[in-house]
Design an enzyme around this catalytic site. Structure first.
Site, mmCIF file in Angstrom:
data_model
loop_
_atom_site.group_PDB
_atom_site.id
_atom_site.type_symbol
_atom_site.label_atom_id
_atom_site.label_comp_id
_atom_site.label_asym_id
_atom_site.label_seq_id
_atom_site.Cartn_x
_atom_site.Cartn_y
_atom_site.Cartn_z
ATOM 1 N N THR A 18 2.537 4.419 -2.953
ATOM 2 C CA THR A 18 1.757 4.927 -4.074
ATOM 3 C C THR A 18 2.146 3.920 -5.194
ATOM 4 O OG1 THR A 18 3.960 6.717 -3.082
ATOM 5 C CG2 THR A 18 2.561 7.005 -5.725
ATOM 6 N N ALA A 19 3.036 3.038 -5.425
ATOM 7 C CA ALA A 19 2.369 1.240 -6.432
ATOM 8 C C ALA A 19 1.062 1.195 -6.056
ATOM 9 C CB ALA A 19 3.931 0.843 -6.175
ATOM 10 N N GLY A 54 0.590 -0.780 0.288
ATOM 11 C CA GLY A 54 -0.200 -0.073 -0.096
ATOM 12 C C GLY A 54 0.617 1.164 -0.038
ATOM 13 N N GLU A 113 9.311 12.448 -4.806
ATOM 14 C CA GLU A 113 8.361 13.459 -4.389
ATOM 15 C C GLU A 113 8.710 14.215 -5.664
ATOM 16 O OE1 GLU A 113 9.477 15.265 -0.244
ATOM 17 O OE2 GLU A 113 7.967 14.147 0.039
ATOM 18 N N ALA A 114 8.642 14.315 -6.698
ATOM 19 C CA ALA A 114 8.925 15.456 -8.158
ATOM 20 C C ALA A 114 7.678 14.034 -9.205
ATOM 21 C CB ALA A 114 10.190 15.258 -8.664
ATOM 22 N N LYS A 129 5.199 21.820 -10.926
ATOM 23 C CA LYS A 129 6.818 21.556 -11.088
ATOM 24 C C LYS A 129 7.044 21.886 -12.735
ATOM 25 C CE LYS A 129 10.332 17.647 -12.344
ATOM 26 N NZ LYS A 129 10.449 16.476 -11.638
ATOM 27 N N GLU A 146 15.554 11.599 -13.062
ATOM 28 C CA GLU A 146 14.298 12.678 -13.154
ATOM 29 C C GLU A 146 13.625 11.987 -13.413
ATOM 30 O OE1 GLU A 146 14.099 15.278 -16.242
ATOM 31 O OE2 GLU A 146 16.069 14.664 -17.029
ATOM 32 N N PHE A 193 11.400 9.717 -22.548
ATOM 33 C CA PHE A 193 11.497 11.138 -22.538
ATOM 34 C C PHE A 193 11.496 11.950 -24.139
ATOM 35 C CE2 PHE A 193 13.089 9.889 -18.302
ATOM 36 C CZ PHE A 193 12.426 10.893 -17.732
#
Ligand SMILES: Cc1cc2nc3c(=O)[nH]c(=O)nc-3n(C[C@H](O)[C@H](O)[C@H](O)COP(=O)(O)OP(=O)(O)OC[C@H]3O[C@@H](n4cnc5c(N)ncnc54)[C@H](O)[C@@H]3O)c2cc1C
Length: 502
Positions: free
Chosen positions: A12-13, A10, A48-49, A77, A343, A437
């Site tokens: 983020t994923a 449980g 967090e990014a 961001k 990144e 990217f």
């Protein structure tokens, strides 16, 4: 048919996956989705990014984005400022937008390179033609136009967010949408003796949970894909030597910048991620070149503001599991792979794994062809990101430490060596399947690290240099004016505008 899905983990994923499944899969019967996690294990608490694709995920699960921004103390961001990467004292910016406007099918960066080669103009930095970067560096940002008139009007934005609060928000939305949550420590995995697939998992308190499909979101522990399915790990540490991080939040001492700061240090780099209520700081480093004590001391010399928690040390081995989908187990998140957060690719890889799984949704627990395709595309996607990250180190002109001498002299993967060689030749981008990217991101790094093209696009020979220079100067002035007039960056206002957009 797949009717019961069990998500182990449980973080983020786990919650991103569970929410997407319950919102987006419509079978003959409603899908039953259960998330199992344990407070005694906890989640990693960093991450967090994000990159702009996060907005696509949020739209796909019908998230209330302004509420999510408030709940997760998120800020805007618009890109990443890379400090000290080319050389100490040098700065470049990777903004989430296109550069300039090309002419007659020729990309803008090639026009600019040609102009410089004519000796007509040396003072037109490519970065001045990226509206996203120009706004962000001024602390400003306007919502991207819905119908851009020119290329440099094409840009996007993403979020910085508190990882724990983000997972909590997703969890609330998932539970409201029908996901069942079980708090328990996974101890044993029961395999079907005939197929080798997972039949059930057993928790420490003896509860047994069965399902048709198991998603392993147990993070670096890899409880199902590693322990039960015995999938080995492919390490890329020889190319990406950073294998440790130390993170510590601090009190904010200045208004939030609308970008992440990534500053290169002597054996790695540090991040600064400004949130509404605090600043996230971390130092990513290579244990071969720096001890944990040195890494923490270096982080402390660079961060501002009083610490809000004890430092957390994290160990990782950059790489991926050989096959993230085996029988009826699919690994998503850190259990499937992790490079390094340079990144911000952790969350976007989760999102793309979910999209791939939904696109290849199996009609039963055994789907070898679908699994093979999932594994093939996942491996390619990881390799593309690996190459992009290596580029950040390989082209540096630094040689002031053993770490920098190592990363600038290490041989490149063939795929990256080819890309770089083609770009150096005349500014052409090699695009492979499963690139995360796009060209503008590669250009930001090539240009930021000072790649000079050996020759110009032959079609430019028919252009008149003075005319091109005038056009470029007018374009640069227009971009600067737009950036100066943009409002101060505010993630909640942008999110609200996004929600009301038709
Ligand atoms: C230093 C660092 C910085 C990062 N920065 C970024 C970034 O800026 N941007 C980005 O996109 N990504 C970043 N990432 C990646 C990002 O943190 C992860 O992709 C994201 O948090 C997902 O983690 P996860 O859910 O896979 O694992 P975790 O957060 O570790 O969650 C694992 C879950 O499994 C559960 N679990 C484990 N074992 C058991 C068990 N036996 N029984 C029951 N439950 C169990 C835990 O309770 C937990 O809920 C970063 C990663 C690191 C290491």
């Amino acid at each position: 048919m797949i009717e019961r899905v069990l998500v182990l983990g449980g973080g983020t994923a786990g919650w991103m996956t569970a929410l997407a499944l319950v919102k987006r899969v419509r079978g003959r019967a409603p899908l039953s989705v259960t998330v199992v996690d344990s407070a005694t294990v906890g989640s990693i608490g960093v991450g967090e990014a994000t990159v702009p694709a996060i907005l696509d995920y949020l739209a796909s699960v019908e998230a209330d984005v302004p509420a999510l921004v408030r709940d997760s103390q998120a800020t805007l961001k618009a890109g990443i400022a890379f400090q000290d990467w080319r050389a100490v004292g040098h700065r470049y910016f990777h903004g989430f937008g296109l550069y300039g406007a090309g002419a007659n099918g020729i990309a803008f960066h090639q026009v600019l390179a040609w102009l410089k080669a004519q000796g007509v103009e040396q003072e037109l930095p490519l970065e001045d033609f990226n509206l996203c970067a120009q706004m962000a560096l001024r602390g400003r940002f306007a919502a991207p136009p819905r119908q851009p008139r020119v290329d440099h009007d094409v840009y996007r934005w993403a979020l910085h967010l508190d990882a724990t609060l983000f997972a909590k928000h997703l969890r609330q939305q998932a539970i409201t949408s029908g996901v069942r949550h079980v708090d328990g420590l996974h101890e044993h995995t029961g395999l079907d003796p005939a197929t080798g697939a997972v039949a059930s998992i057993t928790l420490a308190d003896g509860r047994r949970l069965a399902a048709d499909l198991f998603i392993d979101c147990s993070g670096f522990r890899r409880r199902l894909i590693g322990e039960a399915m015995r999938q080995p790990w492919v390490s890329w540490r020889s190319w990406l030597p950073c294998d440790r991080a130390v993170a510590q939040p601090t009190r904010s001492t200045a208004p939030a910048t609308p970008y992440t700061l990534c500053q290169a240090l002597s054996a790695g780099w540090r991040w600064r991620i400004p949130l509404q209520h605090r600043v996230g700081n971390g130092h990513v480093y290579a244990s071969e070149f720096m001890s944990d004590e040195q890494a923490l001391a270096l982080l402390e010399t660079h961060r501002n503001g009083a610490p809000l928690a004890e430092p957390t040390f994290i160990r990782f081995d950059p790489g991926h599991v050989t096959q993230p989908w085996v029988r009826n187990v699919v690994a998503i998140g850190l259990s499937a792979g992790f490079l390094e957060p340079l990144e911000s690719t952790g969350i976007t890889l989760i999102q793309s794994a979910i999209d791939k799984l939904l696109a290849l949704w199996p009609d039963g627990p055994a789907a070898p062809a679908l699994a093979a395709e999932y594994n093939r595309s996942s491996r390619l996607e990881m390799e593309r990101i690996r190459d992009f990250l290596i580029l950040h180190y390989a082209l540096s002109q630094r040689n002031d430490s053993a770490f920098w001498r190592h990363v600038t002299q290490a041989p490149l993967p063939d795929t990256l060596a080819h890309k770089l060689e083609v770009f150096r030749a005349n500014g052409h981008f090699v695009r492979h399947e499963w690139e995360t990217f796009q060209d503008n991101s590669w250009l930001a790094i090539y240009d930021g690290l000072g790649v000079v093209l050996r020759q110009q696009d032959v079609r430019l020979a028919t252009f008149e240099a003075a005319d091109v220079r005038r056009a470029c100067e007018a374009m640069r002035a227009a971009i600067r004016r737009t950036a100066e007039r943009a409002p101060w960056s505010d993630a909640e206002a942008l999110a609200t505008e996004l929600m009301v957009a038709p």
